[in-house]
Design an enzyme around this catalytic site. Structure first.
Site, PDB file in Angstrom:
ATOM      1  N   GLN A 123       0.844  -1.198   0.000  1.00  0.00           N
ATOM      2  CA  GLN A 123       0.000   0.000   0.000  1.00  0.00           C
ATOM      3  C   GLN A 123       0.879   1.248   0.000  1.00  0.00           C
ATOM      4  O   GLN A 123       1.829   1.362   0.759  1.00  0.00           O
ATOM      5  CB  GLN A 123      -0.977   0.003   1.169  1.00  0.00           C
ATOM      6  CG  GLN A 123      -0.376  -0.131   2.552  1.00  0.00           C
ATOM      7  CD  GLN A 123      -1.448  -0.150   3.630  1.00  0.00           C
ATOM      8  OE1 GLN A 123      -2.539   0.352   3.435  1.00  0.00           O
ATOM      9  NE2 GLN A 123      -1.130  -0.738   4.763  1.00  0.00           N
ATOM     10  N   ASP A 137      -7.772   0.828  -4.220  1.00  0.00           N
ATOM     11  CA  ASP A 137      -8.893   1.089  -3.304  1.00  0.00           C
ATOM     12  C   ASP A 137      -9.428   2.489  -3.591  1.00  0.00           C
ATOM     13  O   ASP A 137      -8.707   3.478  -3.435  1.00  0.00           O
ATOM     14  CB  ASP A 137      -8.412   0.982  -1.854  1.00  0.00           C
ATOM     15  CG  ASP A 137      -9.563   0.989  -0.854  1.00  0.00           C
ATOM     16  OD1 ASP A 137     -10.703   1.302  -1.254  1.00  0.00           O
ATOM     17  OD2 ASP A 137      -9.321   0.680   0.329  1.00  0.00           O
ATOM     18  N   LYS A 165     -10.701  -7.967   6.923  1.00  0.00           N
ATOM     19  CA  LYS A 165     -10.003  -6.873   7.608  1.00  0.00           C
ATOM     20  C   LYS A 165      -9.755  -7.323   9.034  1.00  0.00           C
ATOM     21  O   LYS A 165     -10.595  -7.174   9.911  1.00  0.00           O
ATOM     22  CB  LYS A 165     -10.827  -5.586   7.531  1.00  0.00           C
ATOM     23  CG  LYS A 165     -10.067  -4.365   7.960  1.00  0.00           C
ATOM     24  CD  LYS A 165     -10.679  -3.084   7.418  1.00  0.00           C
ATOM     25  CE  LYS A 165     -10.036  -2.671   6.126  1.00  0.00           C
ATOM     26  NZ  LYS A 165     -10.468  -1.343   5.655  1.00  0.00           N
ATOM     27  N   HIS A 170      -2.566  -0.083  -3.990  1.00  0.00           N
ATOM     28  CA  HIS A 170      -3.626   0.417  -3.127  1.00  0.00           C
ATOM     29  C   HIS A 170      -4.063   1.819  -3.572  1.00  0.00           C
ATOM     30  O   HIS A 170      -5.188   2.046  -3.933  1.00  0.00           O
ATOM     31  CB  HIS A 170      -3.220   0.411  -1.649  1.00  0.00           C
ATOM     32  CG  HIS A 170      -4.334   0.782  -0.716  1.00  0.00           C
ATOM     33  ND1 HIS A 170      -4.605   2.091  -0.362  1.00  0.00           N
ATOM     34  CD2 HIS A 170      -5.233   0.036  -0.055  1.00  0.00           C
ATOM     35  CE1 HIS A 170      -5.634   2.128   0.468  1.00  0.00           C
ATOM     36  NE2 HIS A 170      -6.046   0.894   0.666  1.00  0.00           N
TER      37      HIS A 170
END
Length: 428
Positions: free
Chosen positions: A175, A239, A334, A197
């Site tokens: 990320q 994302d 998550k 990400h």
């Protein structure tokens, strides 16, 4: 060898690897001021829109004198999307050293699943424990069980979950944070398999018509070929925090939306691309329906962009609902939101035999301790990918997760299920 009992449990407030952010305030237009945000928080518990992340360090002390650690952590966007409220470590330390310790002290360290389920299913002072407590204490219990058995945490989880562990590290998902160009170039140089990400959480970052994201994906494709190692074939995972839904709106199977996803696919070619959280419609059932609508529209048009569930997919029950309805190609598990770390493993297993792949995720707002624990969950269950964490600097989180998996795989190969606890360290 006689079983070792839990002697004591200690809790120490500390810092996590990133920050807590009020997602609703940011989505509603909070203005970034350097690293912080100007404006008034709108989510319960927040004093500022961005504030320091916290962890509660849990030490499980065994009767043989060994001490095993887990870290209570909560996601960056706590209190959003149906999650537990903001986690204040100092408030919860007395809970861990009080009611939680009273339940666990005297129990055998070898009984990992029974001990973790005791916290998962029980009520303490009439309430269910915050997910962060269940998450952190279960990590320490897992480390204690591995010490007691003289094996790795991977093997303890595999035995409890009935799995055959992976023999190679699971693909790591890097990320980038907001530094989405420099950090991604670092990922290319290191050959990270899934990336970047991107943190596309505002109209400014995606573009009024999505044009900024398209330009970014084109850059990803070109730069990966310039910087990646020989034979490098990345998978792009971005994302968007519901922003595609923000700029296009429903219905999500109409030509305008489907054509945009087709453009993303073309920009990423020849590499696969998956989009996380394409919309956020405010509730689980509505989110599932919107995701199904989008997936069906993409399938009918022959667009090969995979859709990743995130918003409103927090608990084990949420994961099961998204998988059962076929609402996503990939579901993010998550880890802090599921509570006990074994629940993340069970959620990965629930995806087996379905058309949904399991992404063992988490948050930048964890710690090196929780990241290492999750590496063993990934290996034990063979997840499709695992998040590099904590932090937003990329290098540190990637190092922690990748190296922990490599070390565990190498040790399992060398020792083939060791029987002597004398060979185990507290980090195993």
């Amino acid at each position: 060898m006689s079983a070792v009992r839990i002697e004591a449990i200690h809790a120490t407030p500390g810092y996590s690897g990133f920050f807590f952010d009020d997602q609703r305030a940011i989505k509603e237009g909070a203005v970034q001021d350097g690293f912080t945000y100007d404006g008034t928080p709108v989510t319960d518990g927040f004093d500022e829109i961005r504030q320091a992340g916290e962890t509660l360090i849990v030490d499980v002390e065994l009767a043989d004198g060994s001490v095993h650690r887990g870290d209570c952590a909560a996601v960056q966007y706590s209190g959003a999307g149906g999650r537990d409220p903001l986690f204040r470590a100092a408030e919860y330390a007395p809970v861990v050293e009080g009611p939680v310790a009273e339940e666990l002290v005297g129990r055998e360290a070898s009984e990992f699943l029974a001990n973790a389920d005791l916290l998962e299913d029980g009520e303490f002072d009439g309430d269910r424990l915050h997910t962060a407590i269940r998450y952190g204490v279960s990590q320490a219990l897992l480390a204690a069980a591995a010490h007691d058995a003289g094996t790795t945490r991977t093997d303890v989880l595999a035995d409890e979950l009935g799995t055959e562990p992976a023999t190679e590290p699971v693909p790591v998902f890097g990320q980038s944070g907001d530094d989405r160009y420099v950090n991604t170039e670092k990922m290319f140089v290191k050959g990270v398999p899934v990336l970047p990400h991107g943190l596309i959480n505002s109209v400014e970052k995606i573009g009024e018509d999505g044009e900024t994201l398209l330009e970014y994906v084109e850059w990803l494709t070109e730069r990966s070929q310039e910087l990646g190692p020989e034979g490098y074939e990345p998978r792009f995972h971005i994302d968007v925090y519901g922003m595609i839904g923000e700029i296009f709106g429903a219905p999500y199977d109409r030509d305008e939306v489907v054509d945009y996803f087709g453009a993303l696919e073309d920009a990423a070619a020849p590499y696969p691309i998956q989009i996380e959280g394409p919309m956020d419609v405010g509730a689980r059932e509505a989110q599932i329906e919107a995701m199904i609508e989008l997936r069906e529209g993409l399938a009918d048009a022959g667009v090969g962009v995979d859709i990743v569930a995130d918003e409103w997919c927090n608990t084990f029950e949420d994961v099961r609902a998204f998988v059962d309805r076929g609402a996503a190609d990939v579901v993010q598990i998550k880890t802090p939101d599921l509570g006990g770390i074994h629940r993340s493993g069970q959620a990965v297993r629930y995806c087996e035999g379905t058309d949904t792949r399991a992404y063992l995720g988490g948050t930048c707002n964890e710690t090196e301790t929780s990241a290492r624990a999750c590496s063993h969950v990934a290996l034990a269950t063979g997840a499709a990918q695992v998040l590099a964490k904590p932090g937003m600097g990329f290098d540190e989180g990637y190092m922690i997760v990748e190296n922990e998996m490599r070390r565990a795989v190498a040790r399992r190969t060398r020792e083939q299920r060791p029987t002597s606890a004398d060979e185990v360290t507290a980090d195993d």
